[in-house]
Design a protein around this motif. Structure first.
Motif, PDB file in Angstrom:
ATOM      1  N   VAL A   6       0.859  -1.180   0.000  1.00  0.00           N
ATOM      2  CA  VAL A   6       0.000   0.000   0.000  1.00  0.00           C
ATOM      3  C   VAL A   6       0.895   1.230   0.000  1.00  0.00           C
ATOM      4  O   VAL A   6       1.781   1.363   0.840  1.00  0.00           O
ATOM      5  N   GLN A  26      -8.397   1.405   6.290  1.00  0.00           N
ATOM      6  CA  GLN A  26      -8.153   0.677   5.049  1.00  0.00           C
ATOM      7  C   GLN A  26      -7.038  -0.346   5.246  1.00  0.00           C
ATOM      8  O   GLN A  26      -7.176  -1.505   4.858  1.00  0.00           O
ATOM      9  N   LEU A  30      -7.399  -4.495   5.058  1.00  0.00           N
ATOM     10  CA  LEU A  30      -6.577  -5.313   4.172  1.00  0.00           C
ATOM     11  C   LEU A  30      -5.711  -6.288   4.962  1.00  0.00           C
ATOM     12  O   LEU A  30      -5.458  -7.408   4.510  1.00  0.00           O
ATOM     13  N   VAL A  51      -2.759   0.325  -4.472  1.00  0.00           N
ATOM     14  CA  VAL A  51      -2.586  -0.944  -3.788  1.00  0.00           C
ATOM     15  C   VAL A  51      -2.017  -1.925  -4.803  1.00  0.00           C
ATOM     16  O   VAL A  51      -2.536  -2.038  -5.917  1.00  0.00           O
ATOM     17  N   VAL A  72      -8.183   3.321  -5.044  1.00  0.00           N
ATOM     18  CA  VAL A  72      -8.861   2.504  -4.036  1.00  0.00           C
ATOM     19  C   VAL A  72      -9.182   3.467  -2.889  1.00  0.00           C
ATOM     20  O   VAL A  72      -8.486   3.519  -1.882  1.00  0.00           O
ATOM     21  N   GLU A  75     -14.553   2.561   1.074  1.00  0.00           N
ATOM     22  CA  GLU A  75     -14.675   1.283   1.781  1.00  0.00           C
ATOM     23  C   GLU A  75     -15.107   0.160   0.848  1.00  0.00           C
ATOM     24  O   GLU A  75     -14.667  -0.981   1.002  1.00  0.00           O
ATOM     25  N   THR A  78     -12.094  -1.057  -1.101  1.00  0.00           N
ATOM     26  CA  THR A  78     -11.228  -1.801  -0.182  1.00  0.00           C
ATOM     27  C   THR A  78     -11.806  -3.184   0.075  1.00  0.00           C
ATOM     28  O   THR A  78     -11.081  -4.183   0.053  1.00  0.00           O
TER      29      THR A  78
END
Length: 123
Positions: A6, A26, A30, A51, A72, A75, A78
């Motif tokens: 990220v 976020q 992940l 990402v 990205v 929500e 993600t």
């Protein structure tokens, strides 16, 4: 091992550039499905938040390659990334159409030997 990179520490991850996203959340979301590596600027600031989804060893053996995803920034995006990774990710599960909208080709950086020499013109 599932791994995600990220981009942060520049405009990616900044509230100034992407104010509607909880950037820490976020990463937490992940991290529920993969190891998350946070990196400095990837020089694709116009694509924030970026990402990169790495294939697992099994995914790489099946032909999977890293997938770069841009924008990205909410929500739902993600959650879509997390669901794809949880299902297997690159090489094992096709990229869902909704994430295909986020996919982009990484920039090609010039290595020193690839750079053209500077030639002075007439003065």
């Amino acid at each position: 091992m599932k791994r995600i990179t990220v981009c942060r520490d520049c405009c990616c991850g900044s509230v100034r550039k992407v104010p509607a996203l909880d950037h820490d959340r976020q990463i937490s979301e992940l991290a529920k499905v993969a190891d998350v590596r946070v990196t400095d600027c990837l020089d694709v600031c116009d694509q924030a938040n970026v990402v990169i989804v790495q294939p697992t060893p099994q995914g790489r053996a099946a032909g999977g390659r890293p997938v770069w995803l841009a924008l990205v920034n909410d929500e739902a995006a993600t959650a879509d990334v997390a669901a794809w990774i949880d299902a297997g990710g690159p090489g094992l599960v096709p990229l869902p159409p909704i994430l295909e909208l986020h996919r982009f080709a990484p920039p090609r950086r010039l290595r020193p030997r690839d750079q053209l020499p500077i030639v002075s013109g007439p003065r």
